[in-house]
Design an enzyme around this catalytic site. Structure first.
Site, PDB file in Angstrom:
ATOM      1  N   ARG A 172      33.091  29.441   7.692  1.00  0.00           N
ATOM      2  CA  ARG A 172      31.851  30.176   7.495  1.00  0.00           C
ATOM      3  C   ARG A 172      30.786  29.327   6.822  1.00  0.00           C
ATOM      4  O   ARG A 172      29.626  29.314   7.233  1.00  0.00           O
ATOM      5  CB  ARG A 172      32.125  31.432   6.661  1.00  0.00           C
ATOM      6  CG  ARG A 172      33.020  32.442   7.347  1.00  0.00           C
ATOM      7  CD  ARG A 172      33.388  33.568   6.386  1.00  0.00           C
ATOM      8  NE  ARG A 172      34.283  34.525   7.015  1.00  0.00           N
ATOM      9  CZ  ARG A 172      34.883  35.520   6.375  1.00  0.00           C
ATOM     10  NH1 ARG A 172      34.669  35.686   5.086  1.00  0.00           N
ATOM     11  NH2 ARG A 172      35.694  36.353   7.009  1.00  0.00           N
ATOM     12  N   ILE A 173      31.171  28.610   5.761  1.00  0.00           N
ATOM     13  CA  ILE A 173      30.197  27.803   5.025  1.00  0.00           C
ATOM     14  C   ILE A 173      29.752  26.619   5.868  1.00  0.00           C
ATOM     15  O   ILE A 173      28.552  26.312   5.956  1.00  0.00           O
ATOM     16  CB  ILE A 173      30.787  27.341   3.688  1.00  0.00           C
ATOM     17  CG1 ILE A 173      31.082  28.544   2.790  1.00  0.00           C
ATOM     18  CG2 ILE A 173      29.822  26.392   2.980  1.00  0.00           C
ATOM     19  CD1 ILE A 173      31.809  28.206   1.500  1.00  0.00           C
ATOM     20  N   GLU A 218      38.173  20.488 -14.185  1.00  0.00           N
ATOM     21  CA  GLU A 218      36.971  21.154 -14.678  1.00  0.00           C
ATOM     22  C   GLU A 218      37.275  21.870 -15.981  1.00  0.00           C
ATOM     23  O   GLU A 218      38.370  22.428 -16.131  1.00  0.00           O
ATOM     24  CB  GLU A 218      36.449  22.144 -13.622  1.00  0.00           C
ATOM     25  CG  GLU A 218      36.056  21.475 -12.311  1.00  0.00           C
ATOM     26  CD  GLU A 218      35.521  22.470 -11.278  1.00  0.00           C
ATOM     27  OE1 GLU A 218      35.467  23.691 -11.580  1.00  0.00           O
ATOM     28  OE2 GLU A 218      35.157  22.041 -10.164  1.00  0.00           O
ATOM     29  N   ASP A 235      29.615  19.033  -6.655  1.00  0.00           N
ATOM     30  CA  ASP A 235      29.541  20.282  -7.410  1.00  0.00           C
ATOM     31  C   ASP A 235      30.912  20.718  -7.904  1.00  0.00           C
ATOM     32  O   ASP A 235      31.022  21.658  -8.685  1.00  0.00           O
ATOM     33  CB  ASP A 235      28.925  21.382  -6.534  1.00  0.00           C
ATOM     34  CG  ASP A 235      28.702  22.683  -7.287  1.00  0.00           C
ATOM     35  OD1 ASP A 235      28.009  22.650  -8.327  1.00  0.00           O
ATOM     36  OD2 ASP A 235      29.244  23.724  -6.847  1.00  0.00           O
ATOM     37  N   CYS A 271      30.876  20.355  -1.959  1.00  0.00           N
ATOM     38  CA  CYS A 271      30.789  21.660  -2.622  1.00  0.00           C
ATOM     39  C   CYS A 271      32.035  22.483  -2.322  1.00  0.00           C
ATOM     40  O   CYS A 271      31.994  23.722  -2.367  1.00  0.00           O
ATOM     41  CB  CYS A 271      29.543  22.412  -2.150  1.00  0.00           C
ATOM     42  SG  CYS A 271      27.997  21.697  -2.719  1.00  0.00           S
ATOM     43  N   ALA A 272      33.138  21.794  -1.998  1.00  0.00           N
ATOM     44  CA  ALA A 272      34.368  22.491  -1.593  1.00  0.00           C
ATOM     45  C   ALA A 272      35.428  22.423  -2.685  1.00  0.00           C
ATOM     46  O   ALA A 272      35.598  23.363  -3.469  1.00  0.00           O
ATOM     47  CB  ALA A 272      34.886  21.912  -0.280  1.00  0.00           C
ATOM     48  N   HIS A 300      29.767  23.116 -10.789  1.00  0.00           N
ATOM     49  CA  HIS A 300      30.391  24.143  -9.936  1.00  0.00           C
ATOM     50  C   HIS A 300      29.506  25.392  -9.843  1.00  0.00           C
ATOM     51  O   HIS A 300      29.935  26.508 -10.150  1.00  0.00           O
ATOM     52  CB  HIS A 300      31.772  24.518 -10.468  1.00  0.00           C
ATOM     53  CG  HIS A 300      32.687  25.093  -9.406  1.00  0.00           C
ATOM     54  ND1 HIS A 300      34.038  24.969  -9.451  1.00  0.00           N
ATOM     55  CD2 HIS A 300      32.416  25.789  -8.271  1.00  0.00           C
ATOM     56  CE1 HIS A 300      34.587  25.556  -8.405  1.00  0.00           C
ATOM     57  NE2 HIS A 300      33.616  26.061  -7.664  1.00  0.00           N
ATOM     58  N   ASP A 312      37.083  19.840  12.900  1.00  0.00           N
ATOM     59  CA  ASP A 312      37.876  20.980  12.443  1.00  0.00           C
ATOM     60  C   ASP A 312      38.900  21.293  13.523  1.00  0.00           C
ATOM     61  O   ASP A 312      38.530  21.768  14.603  1.00  0.00           O
ATOM     62  CB  ASP A 312      36.986  22.201  12.187  1.00  0.00           C
ATOM     63  CG  ASP A 312      37.730  23.313  11.443  1.00  0.00           C
ATOM     64  OD1 ASP A 312      38.944  23.461  11.663  1.00  0.00           O
ATOM     65  OD2 ASP A 312      37.098  24.024  10.648  1.00  0.00           O
TER      66      ASP A 312
END
Length: 566
Positions: free
Chosen positions: A148-149, A258, A253, A227-228, A276, A168
């Site tokens: 989706r992203i 973390e 991100d 960003c994953a 994040h 993919d």
């Protein structure tokens, strides 16, 4: 229902739960002892701070569902939840637009040097000449992961005039074509991209995907956005590539550990770091909360499973179609469990070695995971802690093998059936030197009129009987007078017969009953008793009636199965 919201949620999320009459909603600001609150809770809602580990789950014996407001479920012990029969749901896609927008924002920031421009201006400097940038237009964006992203990123990148390629292995080519994404091999994407954006989950195959070897395949001057998941990148390899100029820029991100406190990226001007925040927009958090509240509510009220990470997800429409077969499967499993002697009341016929399920006709076209689990749960009925969520895992723990087969094309008969077979072994009662005895018990069932589970075949004999209520299963030699004796004995015990189904073997198709004589045919009766509060016998009275039935010469076995009302 008691719903524990262990972390802060939006007012709209809270309102969905509060609309349900009789539901007890406990919010984060009301909690002083989370374990104490979970002692009688049905649902737990978390984000990323609460660790739903084995210790916490042990304090929640009634818990049926854990809802994670977000995509990652690292803070939830999904294996322990599955073992305890708890559904774990997340909310993939609700923040897809937010993540996609940040991805594009980071790409623009890199190519136009926005962070440095802002920093020098605040320092009172005017460095216009040194801030010469580049455009996204006509550049090639490689997207690894077209979920989706990834597709949201592709659509927005095309608006900037970028050529989009992607890798993919789990996307249909038609979806890629519809979104104007050229599907290539992973090496082709790595070697062709001017910008590379990562949008895959963490698996053994994707961990460390960006490493020294893969970076060497890339164009000199490539820019990378992640960003994953932080674990997708080998940090030392990327830091080295940034310093050498092989990678012109990067924007991260997410990180392996973390919050980020010690990193090889510190001090490198060509990398942008953010804490994040990809999904951290007001709109995304609102959408996530509302989606999760609706999912949890629908599961608790309707049994609809959506976006579960430990059991197959079903839309409301899919659940409406499959739910009658789920109920049919659990009842068929209970019936065979009594036959094979795996229930608490019968232990003489051995132990289940394996279970075979065959889905026929329309049933083969549906999502059958819940049907499978329901059948196994029925077979293991009475085993401590086994339900329709953890049934497959419980069977595996017990060493029971599961085999499934789907046959969409069938001839004649009903259009959707489940054939369930138990393969059992038991110690030889005669001390046979050849070892354990083996056998099978098989049932075939369907659903009639959209709601009525029906037995169609039992141990090789065709029969039609409702899978509901109190059933007396009688095997007998196929000789005259047996039906009359059954009716007389039940009548003398003042037990009313609700239905009486009969079947007999045809040309030796079924295996002989345990006590039948060689060459003698045999028959099957399924008697449904019409029990009411005033006509229900005590346990001793019922056992006395069953004993009387067993004393009839032609009757070889008598068993009762309580399947409950529909």
């Amino acid at each position: 229902m008691k719903i524990v919201l262990a972390e802060k949620v939006s007012p709209a999320t809270l309102a969905i739960f509060q609309e349900e009459p009789g539901w007890n909603i406990v919010t984060a600001d009301q909690i002083t002892d989370l374990k104490a609150e979970l002692a009688d809770a049905d649902a737990l809602i978390v984000r990323s701070a609460v660790q739903a580990d084995a210790t916490l789950l042990a304090a929640a014996p009634k818990l049926r569902i854990i809802g994670r407001a977000g995509v990652g479920v690292d803070n939830i012990d999904a294996a322990e939840a599955t073992r305890r029969g708890i559904v774990v749901m997340n909310t993939p896609g609700a923040n897809a637009v937010a993540v996609a927008e940040l991805t594009l924002g980071l790409m623009i920031s890199m190519c136009r040097g926005i962070p440095r421009a802002n920093a020098t201006m605040h320092a009172g400097k005017w460095e216009k000449k040194s801030l010469q940038g580049s455009e996204l237009r006509n550049k090639t964006l490689g997207i690894i992961g077209l979920g989706r992203i990834g597709l949201e990123v592709a659509r927005r990148a095309q608006a900037f005039g970028m050529d989009v390629i992607g890798y993919d292995p789990f996307i249909a080519p038609v979806i890629a074509r519809e979104n104007n994404v050229a599907l290539l091999s992973l090496d082709e994407v790595l070697s062709t991209s001017d910008y590379l954006s990562l949008h895959v989950g963490l698996t053994p195959q994707t961990e460390g995907l960006i490493n020294q070897k893969s970076i060497a395949l890339m164009k000199k001057g490539v820019r990378i956005v992640n960003c994953a998941r932080g674990e997708l990148i080998v940090d030392e390899a990327l830091a080295e590539a940034l310093q050498s100029g092989q990678v012109a820029g990067a924007a991260l991100d997410v990180f392996r550990h973390e919050p980020l406190k010690d990193s090889p990226y510190f001090g490198i001007d060509s990398i942008l770091l953010s804490p994040h925040i990809a999904g951290s927009t007001d709109e995304a958090q609102e959408a996530i909360g509302i989606q999760l509240a609706n999912q949890v509510r629908d599961y608790l009220k309707l049994g609809v499973v959506q976006n579960a990470v430990n059991v197959a997800s079903l839309s409301e429409e899919e659940y409406a179609e499959v739910s009658p077969y789920i109920e049919m499967a659990v009842r068929l499993g209970q019936l065979l469990s009594h036959a094979a002697g795996t229930s608490n009341t019968h232990t003489d016929l051995g132990h289940v070695e394996s279970i075979s399920l065959t889905y026929n006709g329309r049933l083969a076209q549906l999502k059958t995971d819940m049907i499978r689990n329901a059948a196994i749960a029925g077979i293991l009925h009475g085993a401590d802690g086994v339900n329709r969520i953890n049934a497959s895992a419980a069977a595996a723990e017990r060493g029971i093998r599961i085999q499934e087969d789907k046959r969409e094309q069938i001839t004649g008969g009903t259009g959707a059936t489940l054939r369930l077979t138990l393969h059992w072994t038991r110690k030889s009662s005669s001390g046979d030197e050849h070892g354990d005895e083996q056998g099978t018990w098989t049932g075939l069932a369907t659903v009639l009129h959209g709601h009525s589970p029906r037995l169609l075949s039992y141990d090789g004999i065709d029969i039609e009987a409702e899978l509901a209520g109190t059933l007396v299963i009688i095997r007998n030699q196929d000789v005259p007078g047996v039906i009359g004796r059954i009716g007389t004995i039940l009548g003398e015990a003042k037990l009313n017969i609700a239905s009486f189904a009969l079947g007999r073997d045809q040309a030796g198709r079924a295996k002989p009953a345990r006590d039948s004589k060689p060459g003698e045919g045999h028959a099957l009766a399924v008697v449904q008793l019409d029990l009411t509060p005033t006509s229900t016998p005590t346990q001793p009275e019922l056992q006395q009636t069953l004993t009387a039935l067993r004393q009839v010469d032609a009757i070889t076995s008598v068993r009762t199965v309580e399947l409950g009302k529909l």
